[in-house]
Design a protein around this motif. Structure first.
Motif: not given
Lengths: 360, 304
Positions: A160-165
């Motif tokens: 979920t965190t990495l999906m926000k770049g």
């Protein structure tokens, strides 16, 4: 996304985790407790009579030597010995020898009391408490790291965190940096607590006073603080690596916690003993060279190697007297190498691994 | 023609022996609501994971917003909102604080947007409650709010209605249709045929990591529309139909009728051909195939 902004939001998230605060409180309270224990020990010891097993008759003709408990404090104060176990008489007592033994004992106890005073008055209180707290801070730092890095895998929030770049490398850097900063913050609080505890305990004892309180002494305190903080950094790298390594397992967080703390404890309880065991055994001569580059041994050297107090009971230092700790520069370089190598592997794995689900 | 927001060429991902995605070439034009339809294990989540940079492709290329992704997807990902499977959030933080954190790490800090999104997904009343107290449906709603943070140009939604009750599903589908209006592109991965049919403009049907059919939803359904035909002499009719090149299969349609695989707009030509041999239709009507029937046909048959 700048590093400070990411760090700010990581902190926003971390500050809500109760377990992190509990760990940091344990660290700070422990540091203060080290001073209180020394003070309590001093209070307990200072008024005790010196009692020793005195050999009355070095060469008894019939019954052999006899050891009898004697109150040396009274004896040295001039109170005569009035009772002797039968069949001995007062004439059998070796008074000069008994006096020597009692004086030695009294000197030993005084020396111990002096050390205790040094350990709860300033600036000695800081130095001693920091060393021990430094040792305790290592498993705490490892556990903190696993909580900060490993939990993301366990909860599935890494995805979920990495999906926000935020970027993988930057995210891990900020997380590890934050653990190191949290630890540094806890150390500063611990230092203030140690000083406060030392001031209070010293004020409670009329016969003692603080030692050298010059700027130079505080400079040494700052150095000790830095050393204690630095000692935990290789274990942060290790815990980060294990967290990433075990991320694919359902129990990865638990495994990373267990292994990083276990590694520390195993070294703590085995390396010193093995050094002692292998000392002088030709087949294990290589072991001496091996421990020169062992993390635990160099951490011990870094924390305790400067003519520090004996770490009796701690197996890591079980070799005191039979092996020398590595020098400061050597210990620093070995720790630095562990920080860099373990950290590089952790970053590389973190960067390359697929994040496929809650378990990573 | 609109530019493609997502474009993959030969995209392949193997997990050891498992071939999750095989040689996938896909184009998602800007402004469309694109469905990735397939049964569980078809590779939908893996495709979305590769688009988001969470999963490294074994082979192939990905272009997002016209730029080839070579290494880091961080820049492109900031223009994307996504949900993958069951949304994962920090259990000890409230719904609002979770959104604030994810908004923050994406470079924003706008509390009004969070209030608006919480309101949009119906979580305003429970925004202060910890995430670990949320029901599955509430978690999905929060996931949707998370995906919409920053008003993304592209939405990648993997099973966004999983765990929702029927009214929740209907609400989310309505919301997806609204989100797909205008320039925003939505990629919806789902195994729910009616969901894709209701929401999507275009669809790619996946099976074992491959695209086995792709096109406008209406085309895929329309392509399979057939004619139900009853005649005065079915045996002769079958012979005549077999000679017409624009007629596909002719099968028994039940009730004494035939199902003719032919475009409905050729019904007149078909009647004329039969009349030439003195065979006359007694029943002739269009039978519309649902996407579900089509999906079952192509996934079971391996192709359209």
């Amino acid at each position: 996304m700048s590093w400070p902004t990411l760090a700010r939001w990581e902190w926003f998230k971390l500050r809500g985790r109760r377990v992190i605060w509990i760990l940091l409180v344990i660290l700070t309270v422990f540091s203060s407790l080290m001073v209180v224990i020394r003070y309590a020990d001093y209070e307990f010891q200072k008024d005790r009579d010196v009692v020793d097993e005195i050999i009355f008759l070095p060469d008894a003709p019939v019954l052999g030597t006899l050891e009898v408990e004697l109150n040396c404090t009274a004896f040295l104060a001039g109170v005569p010995i009035t009772e002797v176990p039968e069949p001995y008489t007062l004439d059998d007592i070796d008074l000069p020898g008994t006096g020597r033994k009692c004086r030695q004992e009294a000197e030993g106890i005084q020396s111990r009391l002096d050390k205790l005073v040094d350990a709860f008055t300033m600036p000695g209180a800081v130095e001693k408490a920091l060393r021990w707290t430094g040792l305790i801070s290592i498993p705490i730092a490892a556990f903190l790291t696993v909580l900060v890095v490993g939990s993301e895998y366990g909860w599935g929030t890494l995805r979920t965190t990495l999906m926000k770049g935020p970027g993988r490398r930057r995210l891990l850097s900020v997380k590890l940096g934050l653990v190191a900063l949290l630890l540094a913050g806890a150390w500063l609080v611990a230092l203030l607590l140690i000083i406060a505890t030392s001031l209070v305990t010293t004020a409670l004892v009329s016969e003692v006073s603080h030692g050298d309180m010059s700027a130079a002494a505080f400079g040494l305190i700052a150095r000790d603080l830095g050393r204690a903080w630095f000692a935990a950094l290789p274990y942060i790298s290790l815990a980060a690596l294990l967290s990433v390594l075990f991320s694919r397992w359902a129990g990865g967080t638990l495994a990373a916690t267990g292994m990083s703390i276990g590694y520390f404890l195993i070294e703590l309880f085995t390396v010193g003993r093995l050094i002692k065991l292998f000392d002088g055994v030709a087949a294990f001569r290589w072991f001496g060279s091996f421990v020169e580059y062992d993390l635990g041994w160099n951490t011990a050297a870094w924390l305790f190697g400067r003519g520090g107090e004996p770490i009796a009971g701690f197996a890591l230092a079980g070799a005191i007297g039979t092996a020398d700790y590595p020098g400061d520069v050597h210990a620093f370089l070995v720790q630095l190498a562990f920080i860099l190598v373990l950290g590089a592997v952790a970053f590389s794995l973190f960067q390359r691994r697929d994040v496929t689900g809650p378990s990573g | 023609m609109a530019a493609n927001v997502v474009e993959t060429t030969g995209l392949t991902k193997h997990f050891g022996e498992v071939r999750a995605v095989q040689d996938l070439s896909l184009q998602v034009p800007k402004g469309t609501v694109f469905g990735l339809l397939g049964p569980n294990g078809a590779g939908k989540t893996t495709i979305i994971g590769t688009l988001l940079g969470l999963i490294r492709p074994t082979a192939g290329t990905i272009r997002l917003f016209g730029t080839e992704i070579d290494g880091s997807t961080d820049q492109a990902v900031r223009r994307i909102g996504a949900i993958m499977e069951t949304p994962a959030f920090y259990p000890y933080l409230s719904g609002r604080d979770n959104l604030r954190y994810f908004q923050g790490i994406a470079g924003g800090d706008d509390r009004q947007e969070i209030d608006h999104l919480l309101d949009l997904v119906g979580l305003a009343d429970r925004a202060a409650a910890r995430f670990n107290t949320y029901s599955l449906g509430m978690k999905h709603r929060l996931g949707l709010a998370y995906a919409l943070l920053g008003d993304p140009e592209l939405l990648l939604l993997d099973e966004p209605t999983n765990g929702l009750d029927p009214s929740g599903m209907a609400e989310v589908r309505q919301l997806l249709r609204e989100l797909g209006d205008g320039d925003r592109t939505v990629v919806l991965a789902s195994h729910l045929l009616n969901e894709v049919e209701q929401v999507c403009d275009r669809v790619a049907i996946l099976s074992t990591g491959r695209v086995i059919a792709e096109g406008e939803v209406s085309d895929l359904i329309g392509r399979r529309d057939r004619l139900r035909l009853a005649t005065t002499d079915d045996a002769v009719a079958r012979r005549v139909l077999a000679e017409l090149e624009w007629v596909g299969s002719v099968v028994d349609g039940g009730g004494g009728a035939l199902l003719v695989d032919a475009a409905p707009d050729r019904a007149g030509e078909l009647s004329e051909a039969l009349a030439r041999v003195a065979v006359y239709p007694t029943e002739l009507q269009t039978v519309t195939t649902s996407l579900e029937q089509y999906f079952l046909e192509v996934t079971e048959g391996g192709g359209p």
